[in-house]
Write an enzyme that holds these catalytic residues in place. Structure first.
Site, PDB file in Angstrom:
ATOM      1  CG  ASN A 103      35.281-133.852  71.383  1.00  0.00           C
ATOM      2  OD1 ASN A 103      36.422-133.534  70.767  1.00  0.00           O
ATOM      3  ND2 ASN A 103      34.201-134.016  70.840  1.00  0.00           N
ATOM      4  CG  HIS A 120      42.948-137.361  72.168  1.00  0.00           C
ATOM      5  ND1 HIS A 120      42.455-136.471  71.577  1.00  0.00           N
ATOM      6  CD2 HIS A 120      43.754-138.180  71.639  1.00  0.00           C
ATOM      7  CE1 HIS A 120      43.102-136.749  70.439  1.00  0.00           C
ATOM      8  NE2 HIS A 120      43.786-137.940  70.457  1.00  0.00           N
ATOM      9  CB  THR A 188      37.887-134.163  63.655  1.00  0.00           C
ATOM     10  OG1 THR A 188      39.257-134.213  64.016  1.00  0.00           O
ATOM     11  CG2 THR A 188      37.704-135.165  62.738  1.00  0.00           C
ATOM     12  CB  ALA A 231      27.899-131.432  64.407  1.00  0.00           C
TER      13      ALA A 231
HETATM   14  N1  APR Z   1      30.033-128.421  63.331  1.00  0.00           N
HETATM   15  C1  APR Z   1      30.803-129.285  62.867  1.00  0.00           C
HETATM   16  N2  APR Z   1      32.122-128.875  62.718  1.00  0.00           N
HETATM   17  C2  APR Z   1      32.682-127.894  63.261  1.00  0.00           C
HETATM   18  C3  APR Z   1      31.687-127.186  63.901  1.00  0.00           C
HETATM   19  C4  APR Z   1      30.372-127.589  64.080  1.00  0.00           C
HETATM   20  N3  APR Z   1      29.744-126.472  64.693  1.00  0.00           N
HETATM   21  N4  APR Z   1      32.703-125.981  64.462  1.00  0.00           N
HETATM   22  C5  APR Z   1      33.830-126.313  64.248  1.00  0.00           C
HETATM   23  N5  APR Z   1      33.906-127.482  63.579  1.00  0.00           N
HETATM   24  C6  APR Z   1      34.989-128.112  63.068  1.00  0.00           C
HETATM   25  C7  APR Z   1      36.238-127.186  62.408  1.00  0.00           C
HETATM   26  O1  APR Z   1      36.052-126.645  61.327  1.00  0.00           O
HETATM   27  C8  APR Z   1      37.423-128.139  62.765  1.00  0.00           C
HETATM   28  O2  APR Z   1      37.915-128.722  61.626  1.00  0.00           O
HETATM   29  O3  APR Z   1      35.546-128.799  64.053  1.00  0.00           O
HETATM   30  C9  APR Z   1      37.273-129.089  63.970  1.00  0.00           C
HETATM   31  C10 APR Z   1      37.667-128.518  65.202  1.00  0.00           C
HETATM   32  O4  APR Z   1      38.954-128.865  65.030  1.00  0.00           O
HETATM   33  P1  APR Z   1      40.078-128.765  66.172  1.00  0.00           P
HETATM   34  O5  APR Z   1      39.895-127.600  67.152  1.00  0.00           O
HETATM   35  O6  APR Z   1      41.444-129.036  65.805  1.00  0.00           O
HETATM   36  O7  APR Z   1      39.614-130.089  67.094  1.00  0.00           O
HETATM   37  P2  APR Z   1      39.982-131.398  66.968  1.00  0.00           P
HETATM   38  O8  APR Z   1      40.183-132.061  65.416  1.00  0.00           O
HETATM   39  O9  APR Z   1      39.112-132.380  67.847  1.00  0.00           O
HETATM   40  O10 APR Z   1      41.449-131.692  67.582  1.00  0.00           O
HETATM   41  C11 APR Z   1      41.864-132.875  67.713  1.00  0.00           C
HETATM   42  O11 APR Z   1      43.983-132.089  68.739  1.00  0.00           O
HETATM   43  O12 APR Z   1      44.366-130.385  70.246  1.00  0.00           O
HETATM   44  C12 APR Z   1      44.352-131.828  70.136  1.00  0.00           C
HETATM   45  O13 APR Z   1      43.729-133.398  71.878  1.00  0.00           O
HETATM   46  C13 APR Z   1      43.483-132.364  71.108  1.00  0.00           C
HETATM   47  O14 APR Z   1      41.286-133.733  70.805  1.00  0.00           O
HETATM   48  C14 APR Z   1      41.775-132.765  70.271  1.00  0.00           C
HETATM   49  C15 APR Z   1      42.738-132.977  68.888  1.00  0.00           C
END
Ligand code: APR
Ligand code: ZN
Length: 243
Positions: A103, A120, A188, A231
């Site tokens: 994040n 990142h 994630t 979370a």
């Molecule tokens: N609690 C736990 N998990 C959650 C919640 C919650 N309240 N709400 C959503 N999620 C989960 C979703 O199910 C998903 O698996 O969080 C995850 C978010 O995924 P992404 O939007 O893909 O985010 P992230 O995994 O951080 O993306 C990784 O991709 O876009 C690039 O650089 C950007 O850092 C980012 C990287």
């Protein structure tokens, strides 16, 4: 892998000698920070993946800054949520050694986490496209900020698609991955490399994995315990089992 066995997850955390955490956008969802791939991942019908690229910045720096400034404004209003706060508590109690986050919202630091590796980058960090200037802003950008050293454009000091992660930070990450005997993976989608593989390195070395997510991900089959839930709820429940 066991599902929703929160006692087993608490045992892993309690027994761990060197617990680390990997977090993604999901841990900030309950702080109202939009995730990247969820339904709220769009801005004015742009996909984040189209704007967070060197090419997008090269051919339209003001559009990219408009998007970042919108995100800075939005995140300035957000507060860390209980999930961020539990990770601070576990760091203070010596349970959590290092927090690796994808994040850029800076909420872990705002919550009080000290040992954070922002793989990142950070939404408030700035760097010059021409010289070695780096800095931090504390207010949303107004237009394209000029470099105070050479007057070129400043850009957000975050890792864009197609860019490599900061070598120094990655070196530190791999040191942590090779020390960890347990890794907590929170919020994630595990779709973006190399972060998605970090937990696998801990696993391969015999470490244990606990995943907290509202859905299953590509890591779910590999983790020791998958806790389905938000979370902000799951981490406090886990914490109550540690005392
Ligand atoms: N609690 C736990 N998990 C959650 C919640 C919650 N309240 N709400 C959503 N999620 C989960 C979703 O199910 C998903 O698996 O969080 C995850 C978010 O995924 P992404 O939007 O893909 O985010 P992230 O995994 O951080 O993306 C990784 O991709 O876009 C690039 O650089 C950007 O850092 C980012 C990287
Ligand atoms: Zn400069």
């Amino acid at each position: 892998m066991v599902k929703n066995h929160i006692q087993a997850a608490a045992e892993i955390i309690k027994e761990s000698k060197y617990l680390i955490a990997l977090t993604g956008a999901g841990i900030s969802k309950e702080s109202n920070v939009p995730t990247f791939r969820g339904e709220d991942g769009l801005w004015r019908n742009y996909n984040a993946m189209e704007l967070a690229t060197p090419a997008a910045f090269a051919n339209n720096p003001s559009l990219v800054w408009e998007w970042y400034s919108w995100r800075q404004g939005l995140i300035a209003e957000c507060e860390p949520n209980p999930a961020h706060n539990i990770l601070v508590k576990w760091e203070e109690k010596g349970i959590l050694k290092t927090l690796i986050t994808q994040n850029v919202d800076g909420l872990h630091r705002r919550a009080g986490s000290q040992n954070v590796l922002e793989v990142h980058g950070n939404l408030w960090a700035l760097k010059c496209v021409s010289c070695n200037y780096v800095g931090m802003s504390n207010a949303p950008a107004l237009g394209i900020p000029p470099c105070p050293q050479c007057a070129s454009h400043l850009r957000p000091d975050v890792v864009w698609f197609g860019e490599s992660l900061d070598a120094g930070i990655i070196d530190q990450v791999y040191i942590e991955l090779n020390k960890a005997d347990a890794c907590l993976v929170v919020g994630t989608s595990a779709l973006v490399q190399p972060s998605a593989s970090f937990p696998l390195i801990v696993k391969k070395r015999g470490g244990q994995l606990v995943e907290v997510n509202v859905e299953e991900t590509s890591l779910t089959d590999v983790v020791d315990v998958h806790l389905l839930g938000m979370a902000g709820n799951v981490l406090p429940s886990l914490d109550s089992l540690l005392d």
